[in-house]
Design a protein around this motif. Structure first.
Motif, PDB file in Angstrom:
ATOM      1  N   SER A  78     -40.972 -20.494  70.297  1.00  0.00           N
ATOM      2  CA  SER A  78     -39.918 -21.048  69.437  1.00  0.00           C
ATOM      3  C   SER A  78     -40.518 -22.172  68.612  1.00  0.00           C
ATOM      4  CB  SER A  78     -38.732 -21.576  70.254  1.00  0.00           C
ATOM      5  OG  SER A  78     -38.953 -22.905  70.693  1.00  0.00           O
ATOM      6  N   LEU A  79     -39.734 -22.637  67.655  1.00  0.00           N
ATOM      7  CA  LEU A  79     -40.139 -23.783  66.844  1.00  0.00           C
ATOM      8  C   LEU A  79     -39.548 -25.032  67.491  1.00  0.00           C
ATOM      9  CD1 LEU A  79     -39.556 -22.232  63.298  1.00  0.00           C
ATOM     10  CD2 LEU A  79     -41.750 -22.561  64.470  1.00  0.00           C
ATOM     11  N   THR A  89     -38.123 -17.816  63.334  1.00  0.00           N
ATOM     12  CA  THR A  89     -38.520 -18.471  64.580  1.00  0.00           C
ATOM     13  C   THR A  89     -40.028 -18.651  64.488  1.00  0.00           C
ATOM     14  OG1 THR A  89     -38.363 -18.414  66.996  1.00  0.00           O
ATOM     15  CG2 THR A  89     -38.737 -16.311  65.900  1.00  0.00           C
ATOM     16  N   GLY A  90     -40.684 -18.854  65.614  1.00  0.00           N
ATOM     17  CA  GLY A  90     -42.118 -19.059  65.532  1.00  0.00           C
ATOM     18  C   GLY A  90     -42.733 -19.381  66.876  1.00  0.00           C
ATOM     19  N   THR A 139     -45.019 -22.410  69.076  1.00  0.00           N
ATOM     20  CA  THR A 139     -45.480 -23.798  69.188  1.00  0.00           C
ATOM     21  C   THR A 139     -46.576 -23.885  70.239  1.00  0.00           C
ATOM     22  OG1 THR A 139     -43.281 -24.649  68.620  1.00  0.00           O
ATOM     23  CG2 THR A 139     -44.787 -26.171  69.723  1.00  0.00           C
ATOM     24  N   MET A 189     -48.101 -26.528  72.531  1.00  0.00           N
ATOM     25  CA  MET A 189     -47.638 -27.841  72.975  1.00  0.00           C
ATOM     26  C   MET A 189     -48.326 -28.275  74.254  1.00  0.00           C
ATOM     27  SD  MET A 189     -44.071 -26.854  74.891  1.00  0.00           S
ATOM     28  CE  MET A 189     -44.363 -28.167  76.049  1.00  0.00           C
ATOM     29  N   ILE A 239     -46.394 -31.715  70.290  1.00  0.00           N
ATOM     30  CA  ILE A 239     -46.735 -30.482  69.569  1.00  0.00           C
ATOM     31  C   ILE A 239     -48.112 -30.614  68.923  1.00  0.00           C
ATOM     32  CG2 ILE A 239     -46.095 -29.042  67.600  1.00  0.00           C
ATOM     33  CD1 ILE A 239     -43.156 -29.847  68.207  1.00  0.00           C
ATOM     34  N   GLN A 261     -47.719 -25.494  65.008  1.00  0.00           N
ATOM     35  CA  GLN A 261     -46.609 -24.547  64.933  1.00  0.00           C
ATOM     36  C   GLN A 261     -46.846 -23.567  63.800  1.00  0.00           C
ATOM     37  OE1 GLN A 261     -43.015 -26.960  64.487  1.00  0.00           O
ATOM     38  NE2 GLN A 261     -42.476 -26.558  66.621  1.00  0.00           N
ATOM     39  N   ARG A 262     -46.263 -22.377  63.965  1.00  0.00           N
ATOM     40  CA  ARG A 262     -46.282 -21.402  62.872  1.00  0.00           C
ATOM     41  C   ARG A 262     -44.985 -20.612  62.915  1.00  0.00           C
ATOM     42  NH1 ARG A 262     -51.806 -18.751  62.386  1.00  0.00           N
ATOM     43  NH2 ARG A 262     -52.159 -20.836  61.543  1.00  0.00           N
ATOM     44  N   SER A 263     -44.335 -20.461  61.769  1.00  0.00           N
ATOM     45  CA  SER A 263     -43.052 -19.758  61.719  1.00  0.00           C
ATOM     46  C   SER A 263     -43.224 -18.361  61.146  1.00  0.00           C
ATOM     47  CB  SER A 263     -42.048 -20.545  60.882  1.00  0.00           C
ATOM     48  OG  SER A 263     -42.493 -20.649  59.544  1.00  0.00           O
ATOM     49  N   GLN A 288     -42.027 -34.664  70.054  1.00  0.00           N
ATOM     50  CA  GLN A 288     -40.875 -33.928  69.542  1.00  0.00           C
ATOM     51  C   GLN A 288     -39.755 -34.896  69.155  1.00  0.00           C
ATOM     52  OE1 GLN A 288     -39.559 -30.485  71.809  1.00  0.00           O
ATOM     53  NE2 GLN A 288     -41.552 -30.315  72.809  1.00  0.00           N
TER      54      GLN A 288
END
Length: 313
Positions: free
Chosen positions: A110-111, A132-133, A135, A137, A148, A151-153, A194
């Motif tokens: 998820s993002l 969505t994407g 993470t 982390m 984080i 991230q990539r969506s 976050q």
């Protein structure tokens, strides 16, 4: 060479493990869930990650519960530089997170901070998200709350369901992890905290959530069907018998009928009234005691008594 303990369970995790192996990271052990009974015959079946690990000759650990287990002691003995998790399915105790010198990181689907928890892909689709994407982390004591790294969506289309999105996200997760990992190991990048004001959660799906609420619009019901396919599968009830709904399509039709009413029944079509005057076409279902089938096969077989004006709930 960085020594890694990899932790994962479903098919989503397999390309990520295989990506680490392809990049010649040392996988000291693979930790996955125990073999479970699967299907009607309850055949004891290994997890997809276990199968991949065995194929690659890796040490496999399968704790029923990781906290305080002999498997946790084994991980401590292995003294890994890093723990990498991807949909492992168990909460890691703080004592274990302190074992690897470089910490523990998670490939989360998820993002973040949206959809912390065990079913992020399900909720993203059910809630009608457009994207969505993945993470990458850091793992801390609090679930999915760590900083984080990257991230990539990716978009969610109207044709996507949980199965297709897991395939896409697994590929994205592998690529993003392999791009990010050298920088994490070298210390080039540090995790960004976050934003706690944007946190949402995605707890495991309950039986109650699987039941279709026909008061919702056809689009919302379709989101629910896709958000529970290929598991756990949304359902409705017809004359006290359960129908599992595998595929459905919102139509352009409108109706004044009460939600849940069958408004069209032909030899190949089954339309059901939804909220806001919208109408949903049932495309594929599994009636109680039968196999999964097209709606046409159902209507011309065991569903011959289904008629317009009847209700599902």
């Amino acid at each position: 060479m960085t020594k890694i303990v990899f932790m994962g369970t479903p098919a989503f995790s397999v390309p990520i493990l295989e990506g680490l192996l392809a990049e010649n990271y040392e996988i000291a052990a693979v930790v996955t869930q125990p073999d479970r009974p699967v299907g009607r015959k309850k055949t004891i079946t290994p997890t997809p990650v276990k199968e991949a690990a065995v194929e690659n000759g890796l040490l496999v650990l399968q704790p029923e519960k990781i906290s305080g287990s002999p498997e946790m002691e084994k991980i401590t003995e292995l003294a890994p530089d890093l723990i990498v998790t991807a949909a492992f399915g168990q909460f890691l105790p703080e004592k274990l997170l302190q074992v690897p010198k470089l910490g523990a990181i998670n490939v989360h689907a998820s993002l973040l901070p949206k959809y912390r928890g065990g079913a992020p892909v399900h909720y993203a689709i059910m809630n009608g998200e457009k994207e969505t994407g993945v993470t990458i982390m850091e793992m801390i004591k609090k679930m999915d709350a760590g900083g984080i790294f990257a991230q990539r969506s990716i978009p969610i289309t109207k044709q996507d369901d949980v199965g297709t999105m897991f395939e896409k996200l697994s590929s994205v997760g592998k690529e993003l992890l392999l791009e990010t990992l050298p920088q994490i190991i070298s210390g080039e990048i540090q995790p960004t905290p976050q934003n706690d004001t944007e946190v949402t959660f995605s707890p495991n799906i309950t039986r109650e959530q699987e039941a279709i609420d026909w008061n919702k619009s056809a689009e919302e019901v379709d989101n629910q069907v896709r958000g529970m396919h290929p598991w756990p599968i949304a359902f409705t009830t017809y004359k006290d018998a359960r129908w599992k709904i595998y595929h459905a399509t919102p139509t352009e039709e409108t109706t004044n009928a009460e939600p849940g009413t069958i408004v069209l029944r032909t030899k190949k079509d089954l339309y059901i009234a939804c909220g806001q005057g919208t109408v949903l076409s049932i495309d594929e279902l599994q009636p109680a005691g039968k196999g999964k089938q097209t709606v046409q096969a159902f209507l011309n077989g065991s569903g011959q008594s289904v008629a317009e004006g009847q209700k599902v709930n």
